[in-house]
Scaffold this motif. Structure first.
Motif, short mmCIF file in Angstrom:
data_model
loop_
_atom_site.label_atom_id
_atom_site.label_comp_id
_atom_site.label_asym_id
_atom_site.label_seq_id
_atom_site.Cartn_x
_atom_site.Cartn_y
_atom_site.Cartn_z
N ASP A 1 23.85 13.46 -85.66
CA ASP A 1 24.50 14.74 -85.37
C ASP A 1 26.00 14.58 -85.60
O ASP A 1 26.61 13.67 -85.02
N VAL A 2 26.58 15.43 -86.42
CA VAL A 2 28.00 15.33 -86.76
C VAL A 2 28.69 16.64 -86.40
O VAL A 2 28.32 17.70 -86.91
N ILE A 3 29.67 16.56 -85.51
CA ILE A 3 30.49 17.72 -85.15
C ILE A 3 31.88 17.50 -85.73
O ILE A 3 32.50 16.46 -85.49
N VAL A 4 32.37 18.47 -86.49
CA VAL A 4 33.67 18.36 -87.14
C VAL A 4 34.61 19.40 -86.55
O VAL A 4 34.34 20.61 -86.64
N LEU A 5 35.69 18.95 -85.93
CA LEU A 5 36.75 19.86 -85.47
C LEU A 5 37.77 19.94 -86.60
O LEU A 5 38.45 18.96 -86.91
N ASP A 6 37.87 21.11 -87.21
CA ASP A 6 38.63 21.28 -88.45
C ASP A 6 39.56 22.47 -88.31
O ASP A 6 39.31 23.54 -88.88
N PRO A 7 40.65 22.33 -87.56
CA PRO A 7 41.51 23.49 -87.28
C PRO A 7 42.14 24.13 -88.51
O PRO A 7 42.44 25.32 -88.50
N LEU A 8 42.33 23.37 -89.57
CA LEU A 8 42.94 23.91 -90.78
C LEU A 8 41.91 24.26 -91.85
O LEU A 8 42.28 24.66 -92.96
N GLU A 9 40.62 24.05 -91.52
CA GLU A 9 39.51 24.40 -92.43
C GLU A 9 39.68 23.77 -93.82
O GLU A 9 39.58 24.43 -94.85
N ARG A 10 39.85 22.45 -93.81
CA ARG A 10 40.07 21.74 -95.07
C ARG A 10 38.97 20.75 -95.42
O ARG A 10 38.92 20.25 -96.55
N VAL A 11 38.08 20.45 -94.48
CA VAL A 11 37.11 19.38 -94.70
C VAL A 11 36.00 19.82 -95.66
O VAL A 11 35.61 19.07 -96.55
N GLY A 12 35.45 21.01 -95.48
CA GLY A 12 34.31 21.45 -96.29
C GLY A 12 34.71 21.85 -97.70
O GLY A 12 35.90 21.90 -98.02
N PRO A 13 33.68 22.11 -98.55
CA PRO A 13 32.24 22.01 -98.27
C PRO A 13 31.75 20.57 -98.36
O PRO A 13 32.35 19.74 -99.04
N LEU A 14 30.64 20.31 -97.67
CA LEU A 14 30.04 18.99 -97.64
C LEU A 14 28.59 19.07 -98.12
O LEU A 14 27.97 20.13 -98.05
N SER A 15 28.06 17.96 -98.57
CA SER A 15 26.69 17.94 -99.08
C SER A 15 25.67 17.71 -97.97
O SER A 15 24.47 17.74 -98.22
N ARG A 16 26.12 17.49 -96.74
CA ARG A 16 25.22 17.23 -95.62
C ARG A 16 25.51 18.24 -94.52
O ARG A 16 26.62 18.76 -94.41
N PRO A 17 24.53 18.53 -93.68
CA PRO A 17 24.75 19.49 -92.59
C PRO A 17 25.63 18.90 -91.49
O PRO A 17 25.41 17.77 -91.06
N VAL A 18 26.61 19.67 -91.08
CA VAL A 18 27.46 19.30 -89.94
C VAL A 18 27.71 20.57 -89.14
O VAL A 18 27.53 21.68 -89.63
N GLU A 19 28.11 20.38 -87.90
CA GLU A 19 28.56 21.51 -87.09
C GLU A 19 30.08 21.57 -87.21
O GLU A 19 30.79 20.77 -86.60
N ALA A 20 30.58 22.50 -88.01
CA ALA A 20 32.02 22.62 -88.25
C ALA A 20 32.59 23.67 -87.31
O ALA A 20 32.08 24.80 -87.24
N VAL A 21 33.65 23.30 -86.60
CA VAL A 21 34.27 24.19 -85.62
C VAL A 21 35.74 24.37 -85.99
O VAL A 21 36.46 23.38 -86.18
N HIS A 22 36.17 25.64 -86.11
CA HIS A 22 37.55 25.93 -86.53
C HIS A 22 38.35 26.63 -85.45
O HIS A 22 39.57 26.45 -85.36
N ASP A 23 37.71 27.45 -84.65
CA ASP A 23 38.40 28.21 -83.60
C ASP A 23 38.75 27.29 -82.43
O ASP A 23 37.93 26.46 -82.01
N HIS A 24 39.95 27.45 -81.90
CA HIS A 24 40.42 26.51 -80.87
C HIS A 24 39.63 26.63 -79.57
O HIS A 24 39.34 25.62 -78.92
N ASP A 25 39.28 27.84 -79.18
CA ASP A 25 38.46 27.98 -77.97
C ASP A 25 37.09 27.34 -78.18
O ASP A 25 36.54 26.69 -77.28
N ALA A 26 36.55 27.52 -79.38
CA ALA A 26 35.25 26.93 -79.68
C ALA A 26 35.32 25.41 -79.71
O ALA A 26 34.35 24.73 -79.35
N MET A 27 36.46 24.86 -80.15
CA MET A 27 36.62 23.40 -80.14
C MET A 27 36.57 22.86 -78.73
O MET A 27 35.90 21.86 -78.46
N THR A 28 37.29 23.51 -77.81
CA THR A 28 37.26 23.06 -76.42
C THR A 28 35.85 23.13 -75.87
O THR A 28 35.38 22.21 -75.19
N ALA A 29 35.14 24.22 -76.17
CA ALA A 29 33.77 24.37 -75.69
C ALA A 29 32.85 23.29 -76.27
O ALA A 29 31.99 22.74 -75.57
N ALA A 30 33.03 22.97 -77.56
CA ALA A 30 32.20 21.94 -78.19
C ALA A 30 32.43 20.58 -77.56
O ALA A 30 31.49 19.81 -77.32
#
Length: 207
Positions: free
Chosen positions: A55-84
Motif C-alpha cells: 500500500d503506497v500513500i503519496v502526499l503530493d502538495p504540488l501535484e508533481r509525482v504522477g502519473p505512475l504505472s502502479r496504483p497509489v493513493e495520491a493526496v493533494h489537499d492539505h486537509d486530506a493529507m492530515t486526515a490520511a
C-alpha cells in the motif's frame, strides 16, 4: 513492523563505476536538495520499484509525482493529507505481510502550509515499526521536522539519506561524514551500527 528478513531492493542510480546503488526499502529514506535537483524524479523512481502488493500513500502538495504505472493513493489537499496521516496512525499494522509506504514529495511545502500534518508525520517516522509504515521524505530543508537536534533526530528516524547537488541543509550533519564534495552528483549515506557509509551516485534526474 516486522517485514521479514527479505530485502526490498530499490535501485537509486549508479555510482561512478556504473555499479547500481541499492536502497533497502525496509528503512526510512530522506532526500534533501534544492529546487530543480531531481527530488521528485527520484521519488517517482522509488515508488515504481516498491512491491506491487504494498500500500503506497503519496502526499503530493504540488501535484508533481504522477502519473505512475502502479496504483497509489495520491493526496493533494492539505486537509486530506492530515486526515490520511491520522488514519495511518490510528490503524497500526505491525507484522503485516503487505507493507505500507508513506511518500512525501516536497516536505518543505507541507511544513510551511500544514504544521498539524507534520506533527503526525514525525510520530509515524519515529515509530515506523509500531505503525507498520516506512517513509520516503523529500524536502529542501529539514527545519521544522526535527523535534530535537536535527542530527539526533536523523540518526533515529532516517538511517538512509540522500543529498542531491548542493543542498542548503548542513550536508556534513546530514550524511554524518566530513569533507564531502557532492558537486553535480548526489551522495547517499547509509548508517549501520553507528558507522556511516557514503557513496557518490550519478543524479537520476540527469540520467
Amino acid at each position: 513492523m516486522t517485514m521479514g528478513h527479505h530485502t526490498i531492493a530499490v535501485t537509486l542510480g549508479l555510482d561512478p563505476d556504473s555499479t547500481p546503488v541499492i536502497w533497502d526499502a525496509r528503512r526510512n529514506l530522506v532526500i534533501v536538495g534544492n529546487a530543480g535537483q531531481g527530488k521528485t524524479s527520484l521519488v517517482r523512481q522509488v515508488i515504481e520499484q516498491l512491491p506491487q502488493h504494498a500500500d503506497v500513500i503519496v502526499l503530493d502538495p504540488l501535484e508533481r509525482v504522477g502519473p505512475l504505472s502502479r496504483p497509489v493513493e495520491a493526496v493533494h489537499d492539505h486537509d486530506a493529507m492530515t486526515a490520511a496521516l491520522r488514519a495511518l496512525a490510528a490503524s497500526p499494522c505491525p507484522g503485516r505481510e503487505s507493507e505500507r509506504f508513506l511518500v512525501v514529495d516536497d516536505g518543505s511545502t507541507l511544513r510551511d502550509r500544514n504544521p498539524e500534518a507534520v506533527e503526525v508525520l514525525r510520530d509515524l517516522v519515529m515509530l515506523a515499526g509500531a505503525f507498520g509504515v516506512r517513509t520516503v521524505l523529500s524536502t529542501q530543508r529539514l527545519d521544522g521536522f526535527a523535534p530535537t537536534a536535527p542530527e539526533l533526530w536523523l540518526d533515529e528516524a532516517f538511517p538512509d539519506r540522500i543529498v542531491l547537488g548542493r543542498a542548503r541543509y548542513d550536508t556534513h550533519a546530514l550524511v554524518g561524514v566530513t569533507n564531502v564534495a557532492v558537486g553535480r552528483r548526489c551522495g547517499i549515506a547509509r548508517f549501520d551500527l553507528g558507522q556511516p557509509h557514503f557513496v557518490l551516485m550519478d543524479s537520476p534526474a540527469r540520467r
